[in-house]
Design a protein around this motif. Sequence first.
Motif, PDB file in Angstrom:
ATOM      1  N   ASP A   1      48.214  50.771  14.096  1.00 57.96           N
ATOM      2  CA  ASP A   1      47.834  51.819  13.152  1.00 57.96           C
ATOM      3  C   ASP A   1      47.840  53.209  13.783  1.00 57.96           C
ATOM      4  OD1 ASP A   1      47.513  49.686  11.434  1.00 57.96           O
ATOM      5  OD2 ASP A   1      45.751  50.530  10.473  1.00 57.96           O
TER       6      ASP A   1
ATOM      7  N   GLN B   1      53.261  54.744  11.019  1.00 61.74           N
ATOM      8  CA  GLN B   1      51.924  54.203  11.202  1.00 61.74           C
ATOM      9  C   GLN B   1      51.907  52.690  11.402  1.00 61.74           C
ATOM     10  OE1 GLN B   1      48.783  53.969   7.990  1.00 61.74           O
ATOM     11  NE2 GLN B   1      47.754  55.392   9.392  1.00 61.74           N
ATOM     12  N   SER B   2      52.577  51.973  10.537  1.00 60.49           N
ATOM     13  CA  SER B   2      52.582  50.518  10.626  1.00 60.49           C
ATOM     14  C   SER B   2      54.028  50.032  10.711  1.00 60.49           C
ATOM     15  CB  SER B   2      51.892  49.906   9.403  1.00 60.49           C
ATOM     16  OG  SER B   2      51.850  48.501   9.489  1.00 60.49           O
TER      17      SER B   2
ATOM     18  N   SER C   1      55.790  52.474   5.151  1.00 62.12           N
ATOM     19  CA  SER C   1      54.697  53.088   5.891  1.00 62.12           C
ATOM     20  C   SER C   1      54.906  54.591   6.012  1.00 62.12           C
ATOM     21  CB  SER C   1      54.583  52.465   7.282  1.00 62.12           C
ATOM     22  OG  SER C   1      53.486  53.004   7.989  1.00 62.12           O
TER      23      SER C   1
ATOM     24  N   ASP D   1      52.880  60.496   2.443  1.00 61.28           N
ATOM     25  CA  ASP D   1      52.216  59.198   2.359  1.00 61.28           C
ATOM     26  C   ASP D   1      52.189  58.795   0.891  1.00 61.28           C
ATOM     27  OD1 ASP D   1      50.801  56.897   2.793  1.00 61.28           O
ATOM     28  OD2 ASP D   1      48.884  57.889   3.172  1.00 61.28           O
TER      29      ASP D   1
END
Length: 457
Positions: free
Chosen positions: A94, A440-441, A421, A394
């Motif tokens: 993360d 992020q992921s 992500s 996002d």
Amino acid sequence: MTSSRRSFMRMLGAGTLTAPLATLYSRTAQGAPAFGPGFGPLQPRLPLNTEDVVLPGAFDYRGQPLISLPEGFRYWAVSITGQTMSDGTLVPGDHDGMACFRGHDGTTILVRNHELSNRESKFGNPRGVDVADALKFDPWANGGTTTLVLDPEGRLLRHYASLGGTNNNCAGGPTPWGTWLSCEETTSLAAPGTFQQRHGYVFEVPAVAFGPTRAQPIVGMGRFSHEATATDPRTGVVYETEDTGDSLFYRYVPKEPGQLLAGGTLQALKLKESAASVDTSTGFLGRLNQPIPVEWVTIDNPDPADNVFANSTRAQGQAKGAARFRRGEGAWYGNGLVYFCCTSGGNLGAGQVWAYDPVAQTLALVVESTDRAVLEAPDNITLGPDGRLYMYEDGAGGNNIVGVNSQGELFRVAENRINDSEFCGGCFSHNGRFMFVNIQSPGITLVIEGPWRKGQR
């Protein structure tokens, strides 16, 4: 990703940027003319170290393009989740907020957040950011920061855990005195069998260090669902965003600039034009580019002991007329202005970017998305070496890095090719050669090299 989303980013229908932002660009470019809306169309590209992009026990991305970039750009991956770091611990998952600092002998130092919570790590180390319990704020919390040191060519020299025992470290911001402020995006409380401390604080991490620092909450900066910070180098005042639907925009005025733990005053922004709390999330599109006079109200109790809304920091501010923002997230200081994103703001709910002028004491809406295919949910934000803002989406329709120039034209710089992500933690090296950014992921830090200074030629 829709076909319109993949197409060339067109001019934002809402209009151009504010006068302060246009002035910023002219100062940064030293009078150089704008060089057009972007760097050109994107194409899927393999990382230079394609054989190294493996997450132990999780994903194998060898031979796959991770992102799309314009012609003339290239990239590589460093510090991938699950790898063994220089201190013997594993890279946590993360990846989130991040900033870069100039190190010795041409090196670059990155301090990177990990948005991990209660004994949870999606990939990599089940212990999260792995430091000694004596250095943790809360032994039950898995979040914190790691630090990366890169050579002048952007290659990893070492990486190690630098802050542990904190919860849900989302974003934060660099300070002019060489530290990273890591923010907890939570207000979790202590309870039997789980967290041993209440959370919702900011922690300071020195960039130049060779191991983890002891986690100390800066209580005066408030306990709330923190997102990002931006520090004014002239005054040492730290501006803070809050990720809730009715969030406030705060500032922390320290008693001693650069000594945040020594105490200070927490305040929230209020529009002078109204005695009552104003919802800025809608109805401001017609006032694009227009500076609005503001003032500040003091938060009497910045450290509420419970999560009752009436006792919260934002309820205190709203009762005094502080303005409300819809999901304040990324923030960045640049050339005298503080920029911050509201991920769900705007009439469409697809995002806003505001600019605060600390000298003039005014606030201006500089970007509002009127089309999700053009811009959706701007989260992190930074200022590039070309003087242009870069936003990191996002959203739900595929995530991109989106730039905006002084004419208000939006353009895509990169597209995530491997999953949905978000991009996060975007920042630039001191010489403008590299952009550093996280997917992020599952947790990959990328170095993107390209003609970032093209607009200054």
